[in-house]
Write an enzyme that holds these catalytic residues in place. Structure first.
Site, PDB file in Angstrom:
ATOM      1  N   ASN A   1       0.798  -1.230   0.000  1.00 28.50           N
ATOM      2  CA  ASN A   1       0.000   0.000   0.000  1.00 28.50           C
ATOM      3  C   ASN A   1       0.832   1.282   0.000  1.00 28.50           C
ATOM      4  O   ASN A   1       0.325   2.339  -0.366  1.00 28.50           O
ATOM      5  CB  ASN A   1      -0.917  -0.055   1.231  1.00 28.50           C
ATOM      6  CG  ASN A   1      -1.513   1.273   1.584  1.00 28.50           C
ATOM      7  OD1 ASN A   1      -2.439   1.740   0.932  1.00 28.50           O
ATOM      8  ND2 ASN A   1      -0.950   1.921   2.607  1.00 28.50           N
TER       9      ASN A   1
ATOM     10  N   THR B   1      -6.437  11.742   3.700  1.00 29.60           N
ATOM     11  CA  THR B   1      -5.323  11.158   4.453  1.00 29.60           C
ATOM     12  C   THR B   1      -4.202  12.198   4.494  1.00 29.60           C
ATOM     13  O   THR B   1      -4.320  13.271   3.898  1.00 29.60           O
ATOM     14  CB  THR B   1      -4.772   9.898   3.738  1.00 29.60           C
ATOM     15  OG1 THR B   1      -4.172  10.323   2.501  1.00 29.60           O
ATOM     16  CG2 THR B   1      -5.845   8.858   3.465  1.00 29.60           C
TER      17      THR B   1
ATOM     18  N   THR C   1      -3.276  13.600   1.075  1.00 26.53           N
ATOM     19  CA  THR C   1      -4.154  14.582   0.417  1.00 26.53           C
ATOM     20  C   THR C   1      -4.478  15.767   1.324  1.00 26.53           C
ATOM     21  O   THR C   1      -5.269  16.628   0.941  1.00 26.53           O
ATOM     22  CB  THR C   1      -5.477  13.911  -0.018  1.00 26.53           C
ATOM     23  OG1 THR C   1      -6.065  13.268   1.118  1.00 26.53           O
ATOM     24  CG2 THR C   1      -5.249  12.892  -1.110  1.00 26.53           C
TER      25      THR C   1
ATOM     26  N   TYR D   1       2.860   9.692 -11.091  1.00 29.00           N
ATOM     27  CA  TYR D   1       1.877   8.985 -10.246  1.00 29.00           C
ATOM     28  C   TYR D   1       0.945   8.122 -11.101  1.00 29.00           C
ATOM     29  O   TYR D   1       0.754   6.934 -10.822  1.00 29.00           O
ATOM     30  CB  TYR D   1       1.084  10.011  -9.437  1.00 29.00           C
ATOM     31  CG  TYR D   1       0.179   9.405  -8.382  1.00 29.00           C
ATOM     32  CD1 TYR D   1       0.696   9.000  -7.152  1.00 29.00           C
ATOM     33  CD2 TYR D   1      -1.178   9.233  -8.610  1.00 29.00           C
ATOM     34  CE1 TYR D   1      -0.127   8.442  -6.178  1.00 29.00           C
ATOM     35  CE2 TYR D   1      -2.008   8.680  -7.649  1.00 29.00           C
ATOM     36  CZ  TYR D   1      -1.480   8.291  -6.423  1.00 29.00           C
ATOM     37  OH  TYR D   1      -2.295   7.737  -5.465  1.00 29.00           O
TER      38      TYR D   1
END
Ligand SMILES: NC(=O)c1ccc[n+]([C@@H]2O[C@H](COP(=O)([O-])OP(=O)(O)OC[C@H]3O[C@@H](n4cnc5c(N)ncnc54)[C@H](O)[C@@H]3O)[C@@H](O)[C@H]2O)c1
Length: 266
Positions: free
Chosen positions: A94, A192, A195, A157
């Protein structure tokens, strides 16, 4: 809230590793894994974050400082699962980062760092987890909505997440005969640490939410439910797929992040 006893639950008796588990989606998943009866080894660069999570989760949680771009770190993380809890059934690859930059301004070092964490790190996690999954297992990888939807200024990304979505298919092909399922999740906009900066710019949050049919962003706990499902035996015939979890955002368009940033700067 009802309490789930350790040893009961959808992941009872399973052992999991989680990378990038000191924060955000990884931490929410680690908490859910334990609530569902698993024991978990959490790896991250953030050592205070690891300590706090270990204190919260108690004996069901071990931690290992791990940079997913360093193969020895990843190998050690997987090994802790076996040494401490006697096996490995689940891996949640992750850990991920992002740095906005236009392609015409791209700094190759920044590009490489994003690709190293988001793609090399996932490959290394799959490699070392799968090697220890003697009785089969489930590997879940965090891709992104950006695996399928481009965002301006997000070349590294988006490319890394699209790469991860294909890597998952290759891994599912290679590891299926060993009883190991491999899937990716594709979250939309989740609040999170990654962000948090966006929340300083209301226009950016509005841009995301306008382009999300359910009209809001997600909490990390909402993503953890999908991770638990894919990790569990309930998903016993699910492998090699990207599972978007984005409030429907893939049906619309990604917000113009660079335009909104430029407007706010000028
Ligand atoms: N938040 C979102 O909107 C969103 C959307 C789609 C996908 N994702 C993906 O979700 C994953 C988790 O992100 P998040 O939003 O929870 O962010 P986060 O910043 O809260 O958590 C990421 C964690 O990864 C760790 N990390 C970073 N580099 C690492 C490395 N080299 N080795 C080990 N750990 C490292 C960080 O220390 C942090 O604890 C990432 O792969 C991200 O790309 C996030």
């Amino acid at each position: 809230m009802s309490e789930v006893a350790v040893g009961a639950g959808r992941l009872a008796g399973k052992v999991a590793v989680v990378t990038g588990g000191a924060s955000g989606i990884g931490r929410a998943a680690a908490r859910r894994f334990v609530a569902e009866g698993a024991r978990v080894v959490v790896g991250d660069l953030d050592e205070p974050g690891l300590e706090a999570l270990a204190a919260e989760l108690g004996e069901a949680c071990a931690t290992s400082r791990c940079d997913v771009t360093v193969e020895a770190d990843v190998e050690r993380l997987a090994r802790v699962a076996v040494d401490r809890f006697g096996g490995l059934d689940i891996a949640f690859a992750n850990a991920g980062i992002g740095t906005p930059q236009r392609i015409v301004d791209a700094d190759p070092d920044q590009w490489n760092r994003v690709l190293d964490v988001n793609l090399l790190g996932v490959m290394l996690t799959i490699k070392h987890a799968a090697r220890l999954m003697d009785g089969g297992g489930s590997i879940v990888v965090t891709a992104s909505l950006n695996a399928v939807q481009p965002g301006a200024g997000m070349g590294a990304y988006c490319a890394s997440k699209a790469g991860v979505a294909m890597l998952v298919q290759v891994a599912a092909l290679e590891l299926g005969p060993a009883g190991i399922r491999v899937n990716a999740i594709g979250p939309g906009f989740v609040r999170t640490a990654l962000t948090e900066g966006a929340f300083l710019l209301p226009a950016l949050v509005e841009g995301y939410e306008e382009n999300t049919p359910v009209g809001r962003h997600a909490a990390p706990e909402e993503i953890a439910g999908l991770v638990v499902y894919l990790a569990s035996d309930e998903a016993s015939f699910v492998s090699g797929s990207l599972h978007l979890i984005d409030g429907g955002a893939h049906t619309q368009r990604y917000p113009d992040i660079l335009g909104i940033l430029d407007a706010s700067a000028g």
